[in-house]
Write a protein that holds these residues in place. Structure first.
Motif, mmCIF file in Angstrom:
data_model
loop_
_atom_site.group_PDB
_atom_site.id
_atom_site.type_symbol
_atom_site.label_atom_id
_atom_site.label_comp_id
_atom_site.label_asym_id
_atom_site.label_seq_id
_atom_site.Cartn_x
_atom_site.Cartn_y
_atom_site.Cartn_z
ATOM 1 N N LEU A 18 0.748 -0.681 0.136
ATOM 2 C CA LEU A 18 0.428 -0.062 -0.142
ATOM 3 C C LEU A 18 0.684 0.441 0.056
ATOM 4 O O LEU A 18 -0.119 2.764 0.199
ATOM 5 C CB LEU A 18 -0.366 0.080 1.161
ATOM 6 N N LYS A 19 2.119 0.805 0.548
ATOM 7 C CA LYS A 19 2.757 2.430 0.118
ATOM 8 C C LYS A 19 3.055 3.396 -0.569
ATOM 9 O O LYS A 19 2.983 4.691 -0.575
ATOM 10 C CB LYS A 19 4.360 2.000 0.901
ATOM 11 N N PRO A 20 3.010 2.791 -2.253
ATOM 12 C CA PRO A 20 2.980 3.440 -3.352
ATOM 13 C C PRO A 20 1.173 4.077 -2.920
ATOM 14 O O PRO A 20 1.296 5.116 -3.978
ATOM 15 C CB PRO A 20 3.234 2.786 -4.421
ATOM 16 N N ALA A 21 0.346 3.635 -3.008
ATOM 17 C CA ALA A 21 -0.297 3.816 -3.130
ATOM 18 C C ALA A 21 -0.953 5.249 -2.309
ATOM 19 O O ALA A 21 -1.973 6.135 -2.807
ATOM 20 C CB ALA A 21 -1.867 2.805 -3.170
ATOM 21 N N SER A 22 -0.204 5.388 -1.310
ATOM 22 C CA SER A 22 -0.783 6.052 -0.450
ATOM 23 C C SER A 22 0.443 7.211 -0.745
ATOM 24 O O SER A 22 -0.346 8.466 -0.290
ATOM 25 C CB SER A 22 0.140 5.656 1.614
ATOM 26 N N GLU A 23 1.544 7.169 -1.383
ATOM 27 C CA GLU A 23 2.061 8.574 -2.079
ATOM 28 C C GLU A 23 0.638 8.980 -3.195
ATOM 29 O O GLU A 23 0.887 10.146 -3.523
ATOM 30 C CB GLU A 23 2.940 7.641 -2.566
ATOM 31 N N ILE A 24 0.455 7.924 -4.067
ATOM 32 C CA ILE A 24 -0.348 8.839 -4.683
ATOM 33 C C ILE A 24 -2.086 9.263 -4.390
ATOM 34 O O ILE A 24 -2.177 10.402 -4.624
ATOM 35 C CB ILE A 24 -0.845 6.951 -5.496
ATOM 36 N N GLY A 25 -2.582 8.728 -3.376
ATOM 37 C CA GLY A 25 -3.665 9.729 -2.775
ATOM 38 C C GLY A 25 -2.905 11.326 -2.084
ATOM 39 O O GLY A 25 -3.982 11.810 -2.676
ATOM 40 N N THR A 26 -1.691 11.225 -1.308
ATOM 41 C CA THR A 26 -0.663 12.210 -1.803
ATOM 42 C C THR A 26 -0.494 12.886 -2.621
ATOM 43 O O THR A 26 -1.054 14.441 -2.427
ATOM 44 C CB THR A 26 -0.173 12.571 -0.611
ATOM 45 N N MET A 27 -0.241 12.984 -3.599
ATOM 46 C CA MET A 27 -0.372 13.987 -4.885
ATOM 47 C C MET A 27 -1.330 14.430 -5.772
ATOM 48 O O MET A 27 -1.698 14.901 -5.641
ATOM 49 C CB MET A 27 0.563 13.054 -6.318
ATOM 50 N N MET A 28 -2.672 12.837 -5.475
ATOM 51 C CA MET A 28 -4.134 13.578 -5.954
ATOM 52 C C MET A 28 -4.430 14.881 -5.050
ATOM 53 O O MET A 28 -5.954 15.306 -6.163
ATOM 54 C CB MET A 28 -4.968 12.318 -5.684
#
Length: 778
Positions: free
Chosen positions: A607-617
């Motif tokens: 999930l770590k990259p998904a967390s970064e994606i959510g922040t960038m969104m």
């Protein structure tokens, strides 16, 4: 409860509902009612107080026979000693408990239960455990309160650790005689309807509450209590000066060889009664009363309605066992050893008397004695017997060896009942015991009953969890005891990298650390020796623990830190494999799942990259490479769904599986949002291209004016430049992502190589373009 015989004392007015059936606002309505309950509880406890005093007297060294009566019968020469056998057994048990609690570099182990934070680095939980232990070990009252609590628990079977301040993390130990509890109370803290603890408060603390007019404190009642305590010279309350029953206070006075003195007593703290009771909504009300009120009608010194959500937020009752389920039936080791130790003391004294008689000269009159007080004269090595007396032909002697054998039998019974091994007093005959025999006996006798040990650990866990909750409180008052320690605890944890979200009792669980050996030093030595001899069969993390425990069992926790090094969490193979799998998913490669994997750990690492994606969104949505990100999310959802189904098969982990499914639902909504945004962008680009083509065609066909044709040419040029910039930006992002994945692959492969584990080589990745800045991964 029963009515008292005093005419001025009514039955308890502890009510749940009114006569009409409406729930009452408070079960104890006022201070006079509270006083009546106090009188009733104290009178009820007096029936057991004499037994408590007798047990304490045996431990304190009271002689088995009344010396005055022996002298009156002309038997003052007889031995009348207390061998302190009972005290030795109690000390041995308390020492075993203390070793379980304090003989470690850290006192607790920390676990994160909230699924959202399960992937935090192990060093964070180690840091919390280290700092929590540091706070308790630096507290100057820690050892005193623990020893007092353990002594009362083992002797009488019941002890209480309570928080005298509403906000402070510092607790106090209450002696059994100070605790007043109804006879119908269950042997469980949460089931106790109400109880009282006779204690003391220092005058400076009361003065501070009075001057600052703190919430819940009655300034007028405090002022009256201070005047009555330090200016009323006619008071005489020697029987309760130790905050115990009359019998126990008398025994305490005898033990300390002191009597009541007005000058010394004037320096004592203010005597109070802490009162706790459960309300109809499950909350707990706390009050404090002054224990020298002659009329027993004054208001509370302090009262806070529904101060806590449960009894466990204010106090913790510790029990030696559960008795028949009621607190009044719980007894401690003092009750178990009282009778055997009393008999053993008498046997020892009788054996000593027999030895005295055997070492003396026995004479008997041969007729009418000339002197009622004959004097035996020794002339050198010769003994002269007076006239009228002779030495009988049959000797007189006691069976001393038989008495010593009986004491050994009693000692064995005590060992079996208490689990504390001590060599019985015997006369050595034949060969000495071998080392193996001693170890076998010790392992059999010197043990903690496992059920009792687990029971104590669970009770201690709840206490430490409440201490942690109070330490982490963001609204900790500056004037509350322990404020500086609590502030330092939070700041040190944050400076050492602990996420502030973990400093929450709802997220993090604190447990008392478990020791090897069940409280037996010899068992601990034997077990650690066996583990150390076979340490090669365990993984690296286990080997570190074995080395540490091996040294700690022999040299103590401090030397274990120096010799074996501190216990540091070692990353497992699942960490490396999960990281490689995450990189494969980012590249669009399929990833399989093995049944032997740690599904929870894999789930959250992915999930770590998904967390970064959510922040960038949220912060910079234009910087996301939507097609590549959507591909990763599609793989992630499918992969993590399989992990969640694997976890769901374990009923014990059903709550974790449910939380995983919620997270998967969030990922699906994220994917849908990206898909919609990508469709909108594609439609916008297609419309812009069509419009540009139409304008260009119109210009070519001559349908536009010369001015519009120049403007159209400029628009087309700007559009081409913008399109080219977007393409370059996409290349930059792709190169950056590839570079980061290459770094992760190298680190993961190095980790695998270091552990001598072969793994399939990672697919070759194109090198990043020279001169491309490393900004943004998606």
């Amino acid at each position: 409860m029963k009515k008292t015989s005093r005419p001025d004392v009514k039955s308890d007015e502890v009510n749940v509902v009114t006569p009409t059936g409406k729930p009452v606002k408070s079960r104890i309505p006022d201070a006079p009612t509270c006083w009546r309950i106090f009188d009733s509880l104290k009178k009820e406890q007096e029936s057991r107080a004499r037994d408590f005093a007798s047990i304490q007297g045996l431990i304190d060294g009271n002689p088995p026979r009344n010396p005055k009566k022996l002298r009156a019968r002309g038997e003052g020469w007889r031995s009348n000693i207390n061998t302190r056998q009972a005290r030795a057994h109690i000390r041995g048990k308390v020492a075993a408990y203390m070793e379980l609690i304090t003989d470690n570099a850290v006192l607790v182990q920390v676990r994160v239960d909230d699924p959202e934070y399960m992937t935090v680095a192990p060093r964070n939980t180690d840091t919390i455990a280290d700092e929590f232990s540091r706070v308790l070990q630096r507290w100057d009252c820690f050892l005193y309160e623990e020893l007092m609590h353990l002594q009362e628990l083992n002797v009488f079977g019941v002890s209480a650790l309570f928080f005298p301040d509403a906000d402070s993390w510092q607790y106090e130990a209450a002696r059994r005689g100070q605790i007043l509890i109804p006879s119908t109370a269950k042997a469980q803290t949460s089931k106790v309807p109400y109880l009282m603890i006779m204690g003391e408060i220092e005058p400076d603390e009361l003065i501070r509450h009075m001057e600052e007019k703190d919430e819940g404190w009655n300034t007028e009642s405090i002022r009256k209590a201070l005047v009555m305590t330090y200016w009323n010279k006619e008071r005489n309350y020697a029987s309760s000066r130790y905050r115990l029953s009359d019998w126990q206070s008398l025994q305490e006075t005898i033990k300390n060889c002191e009597w009541w003195n007005a000058d010394t007593d004037s320096m004592m703290a203010v005597p109070v009664i802490h009162v706790y009771w459960r309300e109809n909504d499950g909350t707990v009300t706390r009050a404090i009363m002054f224990d020298r009120d002659p009329d027993k009608k004054d208001d509370y010194l302090y009262k806070q309605h529904s101060e806590a959500k449960s009894m466990g937020e204010l106090l913790h009752m510790f029990t030696y066992d559960v008795g028949t389920g009621y607190m009044k039936t719980v007894t401690g080791m003092g009750h178990e050893i009282y009778q055997p130790c009393e008999v053993a003391n008498r046997l020892v004294n009788q054996a000593l008397d027999g030895g005295v008689l055997m070492g003396g000269i026995v004479i008997q009159p041969t007729g009418v004695a000339k002197d009622d007080n004959p004097q035996v004269v020794n002339v050198g090595a010769t003994t002269v017997i007076p006239d009228g007396y002779a030495v009988p032909s049959t000797g007189f002697g006691a069976n001393v060896q038989g008495m010593i054998g009986l004491t050994g039998m009693l000692e064995k019974i005590l060992n079996q009942n208490t689990g504390v091994y001590r060599d019985p007093p015997t006369v050595q005959t034949g060969q000495s015991k071998s080392t193996a025999e001693i170890v076998t006996n010790t392992n059999h006798e010197a043990r903690f009953e496992k059920t009792m040990l687990n029971m104590y650990y669970l009770q201690k866990d709840r206490l430490y969890q409440e201490v942690f909750r109070r330490l982490c409180s963001k609204s900790y008052p500056k004037d509350a005891p322990g404020y500086e320690d609590a502030k330092l605890f939070r700041s040190r944890c944050e400076k050492r990298g602990v996420p502030v979200e973990l400093l929450d009792a709802d997220v993090t669980t604190i447990k008392c650390i478990r020791m090897i050996g069940h409280g037996s030093a010899s068992m601990r030595l034997g077990l650690t020796a066996d583990l150390f001899a076979n340490r090669g069969a365990y993984p690296e993390a286990g080997q570190n623990i074995i080395k540490y425990e091996y040294v700690a069992a022999r040299a103590g926790a401090d030397y274990a830190q120096k010799i074996a090094g501190p216990l540091v969490a070692v990353s497992t193979m699942d960490d490396s494999v999960a990281t490689l799998e995450t990189n494969d998913m980012l590249e669009g490669s399929p990833v399989s799942i093995g049944d032997e994997q740690d599904h929870v750990k894999h789930f959250f690492i992915h999930l770590k990259p998904a967390s970064e994606i959510g922040t960038m969104m949220q912060q910079n949505p234009d910087a996301i490479n939507r097609p590549k990100t959507m591909g990763y999310l599609q793989q992630l959802i499918a992969h993590n769904t399989t992990h969640a189904f694997a976890i769901e098969r374990d009923e014990a982990k059903a709550p974790v599986a449910a939380e995983m499914k919620k997270i998967i639902g969030q990922l699906q909504r994220m994917l849908e949002k990206l898909s919609q945004e990508e469709k909108a962008v594609q439609v916008e680009r297609q419309a812009a291209a069509q419009e540009a083509q139409a304008q260009y065609d119109a210009a070519v066909s001559g349908q536009m004016s010369e001015k519009n044709q120049i403007a159209m040419a400029k628009l087309n040029m700007d559009f081409q430049l913008k399109l080219q910039n977007q393409q370059n930006l996409a290349k930059i992002r792709e190169a950056t992502a590839q570079h980061k994945m290459q770094i992760k692959n190298v680190l993961a492969m190095d980790e695998l190589r270091r552990r001598n584990v072969t793994a399939p080589s990672a697919p070759a990745q194109p090198a990043p373009q020279p001169g491309v800045p490393m900004t943004g991964a998606y």
